[in-house]
Design an enzyme around this catalytic site. Structure first.
Site, PDB file in Angstrom:
ATOM      1  CG  HIS A 188      44.607  45.777   1.009  1.00 49.56           C
ATOM      2  ND1 HIS A 188      43.401  46.141   1.684  1.00 49.56           N
ATOM      3  CD2 HIS A 188      44.975  44.696   1.741  1.00 49.56           C
ATOM      4  CE1 HIS A 188      43.217  45.578   2.774  1.00 49.56           C
ATOM      5  NE2 HIS A 188      44.246  44.669   2.873  1.00 49.56           N
ATOM      6  N   GLY A 223      48.450  51.515   2.956  1.00 54.79           N
ATOM      7  CA  GLY A 223      48.025  51.121   4.459  1.00 54.79           C
ATOM      8  C   GLY A 223      48.368  49.606   4.928  1.00 54.79           C
ATOM      9  CG  HIS A 224      48.544  45.097   4.307  1.00 56.81           C
ATOM     10  ND1 HIS A 224      49.801  44.540   4.334  1.00 56.81           N
ATOM     11  CD2 HIS A 224      47.591  44.102   4.614  1.00 56.81           C
ATOM     12  CE1 HIS A 224      49.556  43.300   4.709  1.00 56.81           C
ATOM     13  NE2 HIS A 224      48.173  43.001   5.113  1.00 56.81           N
ATOM     14  CG  HIS A 241      46.799  43.954  10.198  1.00 60.81           C
ATOM     15  ND1 HIS A 241      47.683  43.286   9.187  1.00 60.81           N
ATOM     16  CD2 HIS A 241      45.681  43.356  10.215  1.00 60.81           C
ATOM     17  CE1 HIS A 241      46.827  42.397   8.664  1.00 60.81           C
ATOM     18  NE2 HIS A 241      45.818  42.423   9.172  1.00 60.81           N
ATOM     19  CD  GLU A 270      42.102  40.416  10.256  1.00 62.92           C
ATOM     20  OE1 GLU A 270      41.840  39.513   9.834  1.00 62.92           O
ATOM     21  OE2 GLU A 270      42.849  41.484   9.499  1.00 62.92           O
ATOM     22  CB  CYS A 330      49.233  36.227   6.649  1.00 59.63           C
ATOM     23  SG  CYS A 330      48.381  35.642   5.235  1.00 59.63           S
ATOM     24  CB  CYS A 357      46.079  36.868   2.788  1.00 64.38           C
ATOM     25  SG  CYS A 357      44.989  36.789   4.351  1.00 64.38           S
ATOM     26  CB  CYS A 358      46.298  32.418   5.326  1.00 58.93           C
ATOM     27  SG  CYS A 358      46.197  33.668   6.767  1.00 58.93           S
TER      28      CYS A 358
END
Lengths: 643, 643
Positions: free
Chosen positions: B130, B181-182, B259, B311, B329, B405-406
């Site tokens: 991240h 990766g994200h 994801h 996810e 998210c 995160c959400c």
């Protein structure tokens, strides 16, 4: 002579099945599955492991439960030898028994893994390491082989091992107050007691049962000791005492919890001890556990275990279909337990569940050709959802499993299935299951021959011919299954009006040679609803006819089985198909299916009700699903339009 | 002046919402949720982490994604400051920005975890760590704060960081050919480009998008290098390149995989680059991905992600209700993507999905009081099945999450929700969402005031008053939502017959001050079916009225919601309840429910159809479920008796 008023099962050696349902399965089991089992034990090193020659770095490192797989092969072979002598098979077994005997340690200990791989860990992790479990299976095998051949070698080996176990475990100073994390030895010790007459084995079984779940909890203590030695041990996925049914003393247990196979073996052992030690304090707990299981945790197939997570029970009424675990071993274990409860009580509710598990959730575990196996037996399969999953949870039967408990467990059940049909005591002979064949009963101090003619489970018409050695008064108790709404009964062609008690019609009279009985069990197609609390089956029905639970396969009905919907008042027509799936009665009818046209534009959602059309549907017995085009959809609980 | 014929969103600063739906939520978001976010960032050490003072052994060890949580708080605060100046809040943000600025390393690098916890691991695991994701969120925050306050400090810090990233990554010799990766930095760099005018940031975004999934695969190489250094690394649960949408070059991707949040951020970034770099080669892939998502992977709530396992996405039509992941998210990310596609194309299908996600699967993520949050947003909740599960998959909203995160993602969306209502270009102003309030549009080279009066989403009646500075010819495009079966339209009280094109009615005329429009969108209660391939929804319907998807709660309907069954031809009556759940329209009707009496004996299964009785039922908007008696049953898809 037994003074216990309870029933005794008629051994399968006296029950010759000549029907078209079980007899062919027994033949395939003997001719195909049994050799496969041996071969799998051989190629994987399970048999060679008893040579104790494995060294670190070599392949085929013994695993903690390997001994039990070999044991179940021997047990199955022993049952087979009793009904079908086979010198070559007997020689194979003798050779393996020779290895086993040599593997026994001077102190009597006998376990390949804890002799060659991790000897320092002997008895250090009873909770997880299956040590006494393996011992139990070896004992069951030894008893079976002794009965089959009269040879004592294996029985003596296992008696020595049992004596050693009796020294290690118990309440005397210096003994371990432990018990096995995977129950099995309890029921095995009772068998050993029967075979040897040595009451100490029964007492050891009693000890294991009585000690389970007592405080201070042995598994907790054991774990604390392990953690002292190794502060970062392998994390146990199941660290929950209820997983092992060790969360409270067994007499206080009233809810089925944890790993389903473990639970079934425990309750079977409890029933054995209740009976043999005439211990009246166990039965109330067993009845509560039975009620909890059958009212809240039993799949309609007789399968048990709602999730892969613990291979066991979750919360009440949680019976998911696609993700059901329903391990073959658990259904087999349920048969064991139900059978024991049946002998203890003579009540048909136990035979009803035993029959349900036998004809459905057990048999589904093996293909018709005897070569492939289910470990988990879900009640709905959607191929994409199982893609990538292999082994334990698969959408089609597998050739074998690394953890290979299920195939030989089912094999020993099928090889000895005759023992579940009849029971007897001094005054009564009871018929629990109907199957064409011939049986020798011991009742009224003589041998009574019983010949049965029937197409069961495809027909409810059963003829019984009773031939005592001499005319004698006794009771013949015939089970009226829970699925049967009405029946008629004729003795010597004269109608008899008699109401069942405890689920059996009891014909007490002086029986003479040539007496005949005709029992006509109505066998309608039942559309069964599940309790409204089973949220996944609301609005759905399952079909059952006789003891057979049905399912819908893609092979007959196309894909998207969930979109089929039974119109109100639908009737099903049973059609027997001699050449299909080994000879089965299928159920035919019509259902609605949404028309595909409105969805051709690729919509995921639409506002307007999609017109439906009528389609023919066919249901096949659940026990034979997946034998035609494996890897397709299957569904037990079908949507129904409420009327 | 923009030459691109596509639309530009009207910024939320020009959209004043005075409605009863969004305005109260924005107030709660500003007054309650925003301070909670700050407090959570503070007490968990997320803010202090920027002091770079953490030492091994101390509590509150920074985590790899902590920076992004602080960034989203700043971004939300910035949006709030734009509409509601607040000196104290601004001072708080300035203080944190001061810490962030000091945390920047001499080379421009800026990441708390990889500065104080694992500096040696900088850029060693782009797939999982991240790093660029955090950078992206900080960039978004910096841009937002610059817009809000005109202060450049944070923007300059992040520009320096972006410049450093631009040195590290790229195709020149010595540069890493990696990407995150994200995904997130791609869309953030486009925002940075807009704010600074520096085209190199757009080119860096373009590089990240173009390089993704190219061979040799960067994540695979990176992993091999890590394995050389550490042969037994922590096993990644997600080692599958499709999890990161890095399995093939993005232009070749046609199926949504992996994801869900990652996927949405990638596609948003792709849409940004497609637009800003006027790259026509990205749009075909985006259209295919959109079609795949909306035809096979979209929950009716606008939620996406079918399983907790990744996810994210599973196989086509796999939309389980109880085990849906539907991360808040991911729904927020879908709004981002849909919004960008809408500007690119002007087609209402994107607004339809944007609206669906906004009003349902996003908003459900926060309680009405702004204090509790859902991470996963399932479409059915059975409390016993979620018992023991906390955090990410819970049956009721939670105060916070370790992986947080959400809540701030939804907060920044709500704070800026106005930007999703209108778009404009030189000749057209488009109304995508209807909400009472006032807006300044820029069209026909002037500012046009648009006043909207409506009870939307509870009513489809919308009045618009158009006030240009001077009379001018332009097009006003009004969206006719996908859920709307018919509408009537009046301009200055005269009926206008015009057919929508691309989902919008386009009123092109010379507009003068005082011109008024009346749009009456029919808003029936829809009983929606899912595609027959969605096996879990066969025989079921979901209710929708306007953009609002409904659900049934135990609070209104009792437990065992799955046993409710809608009779054929059922109609629902919308009833507005001003004082319930913040003011909502509920839907009332009757359904059948099985009578409990036949089950009182504890049966799990029964043969005979259980009589049903008629019960009143009430559905409430999905977005407000769980606000009355948390921890109860909830159900979106209700069983229906087919007619």
């Amino acid at each position: 002579m037994r003074t216990n008023p309870s029933l005794t099962a008629v051994p399968f050696t006296l029950v010759r099945l000549t029907d078209k349902f079980w007899a062919p399965r027994q033949a395939v089991n003997r001719r195909v599955t049994l050799p496969i089992e041996y071969e799998q034990c051989r190629v994987t090193g399970r048999i060679a492991a008893f040579r104790l020659a494995w060294k670190p770095g070599q392949p085929n490192r013994p695993h903690i439960f390997w001994d039990s797989d070999v044991a179940k092969w021997i047990e199955t072979a022993a049952y087979s030898l009793q009904t079908h002598p086979d010198k070559q098979l007997e020689r194979s077994v003798d050779k393996v028994i020779g290895l086993i005997a040599k593997a026994q340690q001077p102190d009597g200990y006998l376990n390949t893994y804890f002799t060659v791989v991790a000897p320092e860990k002997r008895w250090t992790n009873l909770a997880d390491n299956h040590e006494l479990y393996c011992a139990g299976h070896l004992m069951e095998a030894a008893v079976a082989y002794f009965h089959a051949t009269g040879k004592r070698q294996f029985l003596d080996v296992m008696s020595r091992y049992a004596d050693y176990i009796g020294q290690v475990f118990g309440r005397r100073p210096g003994q371990k107050r432990g018990y096995c994390g995977h129950e099995e030895i309890e029921l095995a010790l009772v068998k050993l007691f029967h075979a040897t007459g040595e009451r100490r084995y029964l007492e050891l079984a009693q000890y294991f049962i009585d000690e389970r779940g007592q405080e201070p909890n042995y598994f907790r203590l054991e774990r604390e000791i392990r953690q002292l030695k190794d502060p970062a041990p392998r994390k146990s996925a199941h660290w929950d005492l209820s997983y092992y049914q060790a969360h409270q003393p067994v007499r206080e247990q009233s809810q089925v919890v944890g790993h389903a196979v473990r639970a079934m073996y425990l309750y079977s052992g409890m029933a054995d001890v209740a009976r043999e030690a005439t211990d009246p304090t166990l039965l109330p707990a067993l009845r509560k556990l039975w009620q909890h299981l059958t009212q809240k945790h039993l799949y309609i197939t007789g399968g048990i275990g709602s999730t892969r997570a613990n291979e066991g029970f979750t919360f009440d009424y949680d019976l998911p279909n696609e993700s059901a675990y329903c391990e073959t071993c658990a259904a087999v274990g349920l048969v064991f337990w139900a059978h024991r409860m049946l002998q203890l009580t003579g009540a048909s509710e136990f035979a009803d569940v035993m029959e349900r598990a036998l004809f459905n959730g057990c048999l589904s575990g093996v293909s018709l050709d005897g070569r492939r196996f289910f470990y988990a037996n879900p009640l709905a399969v959607y191929p994409a959802a199982t893609r990538g999953a292999a082994g334990h949870v698969a959408g089609q039967r597998q050739p074998w499993f690394d953890c290979a408990c299920c195939p030989p467990n089912l094999a020993r059940l099928i090889a000895s299935v005759g023992q579940y049909f009849y029971s007897e005591n001094a005054t009564t002979a009871a018929v629990h299951l109907y199957g064409q064949g011939e049986t020798k009963l011991h009742v009224a101090q003589q041998t009574v021959r019983l010949q049965v003619t029937t197409e069961y489970p495809w027909s409810g018409a059963v003829k019984l011919r009773v031939t005592p050695e001499r005319a004698a008064r006794f009771t013949l108790a015939l089970r009226i299954p829970d699925w049967c709404p009405s029946f008629t009964l004729f003795v010597n062609n004269k109608p008899v009006a008699v109401k069942p008690s405890q689920g059996y019609v009891r014909l007490t009279r002086t029986w003479r040679g040539g007496d005949s009985i005709r029992l006509m069990l109505a066998m309608p197609v039942l559309q069964i609803e599940a309790n409204p609390q089973v949220r996944m089956n609301c609005g759905r029905v399952a079909l059952q006819r006789g003891p057979i639970v049905y399912c819908f396969e893609q092979a007959d009905n196309g894909p998207e089985l969930n979109d089929l919907c039974l119109p109100p008042e639908t009737r099903f027509i049973p059609v027997h198909r001699d050449r299909q799936l080994g000879g089965v009665t299928v159920l035919r009818s019509h259902a609605w299916r949404r028309q595909p046209q409105p969805w051709r534009n690729g919509s995921l959602y639409r506002n307007d009700p999609t017109p439906r059309h009528r389609v023919s549907i066919t249901a096949v017995p659940y026990c034979v699903w997946g034998n035609r085009r494996p890897g397709e959809e299957m569904l037990v609980w079908l949507n129904r339009a409420s009327s």
